[in-house]
Design a protein around this motif. Sequence first.
Motif: not given
Length: 204
Positions: A135-153
């Motif tokens: 579950x934690x790895x799932x949350x990590x993938x989700x949050x990382x994808x949102x940050x990438x989509x938002x433009x975090x380098x």
Amino acid sequence: MDPIALPLLNDESPPPERADAARNRVKILDAAANLFTERNPRTVTMDDIAKAAGVGRGTLYRRYPDVGSIAVALLDQHERELQERLLRGEPPLGPGAPPAQRLGAFYTAMLELLETHANLVLGAETGGARFRTGAYQFWRVHVRALLTESGVAYPEPLVDALLAPLAAEVYQYQRERGLTPAQINAALQHLAGGVIDCAADSSS
């Protein structure tokens, strides 16, 4: 297209169970759930669970190697429901909303899970197991994808920092200090918006 690919849900049906094994599983999970509710989950031992369930140690250990694995089993359905909503639910929790709104909605949903099942989450995180759960790895993938989509380098260093406030121990400490779920959620909404706004400003 939604950029988040979260492959950790397992839709395969579990193998068939013998009737006696199924009865023992239910007894073990029911006993553990009661103990986690009555006591600090980190003080619950495998012997406590075996005694409360009325099963032998061998029966218990054949199915579950440790207390954390029992807590994970109890949490599994609740976490799968949230994972399903992230993958295919309505926005802003599901696909289709801007990253800041989705991150905020994720915080809200996780706080609801913690408010209802904090003791189970705490049990599943015993011994630093939090970072090893699917579950934690799932949350990590989700949050990382949102940050990438938002433009975090460089999103990777931020992912665990953004998930840290959702540790069960942190949430329980805040509640014990008198903070309400609404107050905690409001702070996390500011955090979500601030991170995304900073990313947008730096990329403009």
